[in-house]
Design a protein around this motif. Structure first.
Motif, short mmCIF file in Angstrom:
data_model
loop_
_atom_site.label_atom_id
_atom_site.label_comp_id
_atom_site.label_asym_id
_atom_site.label_seq_id
_atom_site.Cartn_x
_atom_site.Cartn_y
_atom_site.Cartn_z
N ARG A 51 0.88 -1.23 -0.06
CA ARG A 51 -0.16 -0.17 -0.05
C ARG A 51 0.72 1.34 0.09
O ARG A 51 0.40 2.21 0.07
CB ARG A 51 -0.94 0.22 1.24
CG ARG A 51 -2.19 -1.09 0.91
CD ARG A 51 -3.24 -0.79 2.23
NE ARG A 51 -2.60 -1.84 3.25
CZ ARG A 51 -2.93 -2.28 4.40
NH1 ARG A 51 -4.04 -1.23 4.71
NH2 ARG A 51 -2.71 -3.02 5.28
N ASN A 52 2.06 1.28 0.13
CA ASN A 52 2.96 2.18 0.24
C ASN A 52 4.06 1.95 -0.94
O ASN A 52 4.80 1.53 -0.76
CB ASN A 52 3.87 2.35 1.62
CG ASN A 52 4.77 3.54 1.67
OD1 ASN A 52 5.00 4.27 0.59
ND2 ASN A 52 5.40 3.77 2.73
N PRO A 53 3.90 2.72 -2.17
CA PRO A 53 4.71 2.56 -3.37
C PRO A 53 6.20 2.92 -2.99
O PRO A 53 7.00 2.62 -3.73
CB PRO A 53 3.96 3.43 -4.45
CG PRO A 53 2.80 4.15 -3.68
CD PRO A 53 2.55 3.44 -2.28
N SER A 54 6.37 3.87 -2.02
CA SER A 54 7.80 4.11 -1.76
C SER A 54 8.51 3.33 -0.65
O SER A 54 9.40 3.76 -0.32
CB SER A 54 7.79 5.68 -1.34
OG SER A 54 7.00 5.99 -0.16
N SER A 55 7.84 2.32 -0.31
CA SER A 55 8.22 1.26 0.54
C SER A 55 9.36 0.55 0.12
O SER A 55 9.84 0.37 -1.10
CB SER A 55 7.16 0.40 1.32
OG SER A 55 6.98 -0.52 0.37
N VAL A 56 10.30 -0.04 0.93
CA VAL A 56 11.44 -0.93 0.53
C VAL A 56 10.99 -2.02 -0.21
O VAL A 56 10.25 -2.55 -0.05
CB VAL A 56 12.24 -1.22 1.78
CG1 VAL A 56 13.73 -2.08 1.47
CG2 VAL A 56 12.49 0.11 2.62
#
Length: 153
Positions: free
Chosen positions: A54-59
């Motif tokens: 849900r967080n496109p900038s996650s690792v």
């Protein structure tokens, strides 16, 4: 009796444990692990996938991950989780050994207690069975949080 001399009833101690087999690899995909073992995972993640979809900038994950839980409740002892996993994978010993050439294979045990106390015994015969499957054992301990200490739980 004055209130400050009354004995405080102890809070019930909430202990929990969990167990799973975790297989990780740079080169062998999670779906290939399932196919080779003939066992479906409870969770699987492919290398390069987001750690938080849900967080496109996650690792992004650096390895393929395949996880199968023991299937037992959190009220069971850690050694029961290990025994359940040994029973589940015992017939797959040779494939686990083949996978170990390109994978890390770990029995992961989690344990937590509100008062920070607790432990278990992993009997020698059970550790021998884990070793015969080529599995390492990882123990994750979850101590009480500062909030637990502040509230007395």
């Amino acid at each position: 009796m004055p209130e400050n001399l009354m004995l405080r009833q102890p809070m019930p101690d909430t202990k929990w444990s969990a167990g799973s087999l975790r297989i990780t690899s740079q080169t062998v995909g999670a779906s290939e692990i399932s196919a080779r073992l003939g066992i479906a995972p409870d969770d699987q993640f492919e290398r390069g996938s987001l750690t938080s979809p849900r967080n496109p900038s996650s690792v992004r994950r650096e390895v393929n991950v395949w996880i199968r839980r023991s299937g037992l409740g959190s009220d069971r002892w850690p050694e029961e989780h290990v025994a359940a996993l040994v029973r589940l994978f015992d017939g797959h010993r040779e494939e686990l050994i083949r996978l170990s050439d390109a994978c890390d294979l770990e029995v992961v045990l989690g344990f937590g207690s509100e008062n920070g106390q607790g432990g278990c015994v992993l009997p020698a015969h059970l550790l021998a069975e884990v070793g015969a499957l080529g599995l390492d054992v990882v123990l994750d301990l979850y101590p009480p949080t500062p909030e637990d200490a502040a509230t007395g739980t």
